[in-house]
Design a protein around this motif. Sequence first.
Motif: not given
Length: 347
Positions: A30-31, A181, A185, A188, A206
């Motif tokens: 998820g990053e 983005r 997000k 995920g 992030e």
Amino acid sequence: MTPLLTVNSVTKQFAATPIVQDVSFEVYPGEIFALLGASGCGKTTTLRLIAGFERADTGVIAMRDRVLTDEEIHIPPESREIGFVFQDYALFPDKNVLENAAFGFSRKMPKKERHANALGTLERVGIAHLHARMPHHLSGGEQQRVALARSLATQPKLLLLDEPFSSLDTGLRQATREEVRGLLKADGISVVLVTHDQEEALSFAERVAVMNSGTIEQIGTPEDVYRHPKTVHVANFLGKTNVIETDIRNGIAETPFGALAVDAPNATDVLLSIRPEHITIEKHVTDASDKNIGRITAREFKGHDFTYRVEVDGKSYFVQTDYQRHFQVGEAVILRPTEAVVIEKAG
């Protein structure tokens, strides 16, 4: 947390020229992770090594506990469960939006099912109503969404973005970046973004890895790499900064415009990075004995702020203020530092 992607000591050279040198980093589930650097620094080659378009000379690339590349193994791109959005989008000019979005599905899947799944992905990125259009009838932002939909349609575990917003104009770039983005997000999805745009990396990712000449010089959160750069290159690449050589005694560093407390041990000949926004500026109204008198030699108005170039003792420094702080070229001013960080010397 167990990393989704692990890149460990990866090296790649072309014609005996090192392009990627001992690069290591991890990306978590998820990053959104950014590789930031100038053209030719090796960031796109690193992305292509992850995708499998190129094979590393040394090192290991793995997804979870599955090795994708090492000295013996090289999983082909189509078997890696990785999506890739190219800088130029790479849409098929002879296929419409729906056909482009459906291209990644297996030919064994019935055409009707492929198109239904692709249409669902087009709805997610907000362009289902354009499903019958050809690529040349789309704007740059619409083409970008088709490329994104094509990559997301097969539900990849990892998405690689190679300068995906660079061809868009400034206003559209920011709006598209925010929307994309939000979508990533919400789903995920783990992402590796390659960009040369420091604002894009700091606002989209992030964590950020700053690359220089094939190596990673620093990895951290956007706030950390900006406010606490470890090297001169990182400090300069993430925006304007003032690099000053000085000594530190009892936690105090002397600068051309006053003493400053720093969080560093006593040392000689250290380098400080002082961001333009970490210097205050006032009109010079006191006597000429002030040691930190400067004179404005240039100014740049950017709508929300001013950036001034100020000369002190024959050297120039950048100072940034909000749009209400007006000074004129030639005006005498007093500078005072408010914050600084010690950085490493090259070599």
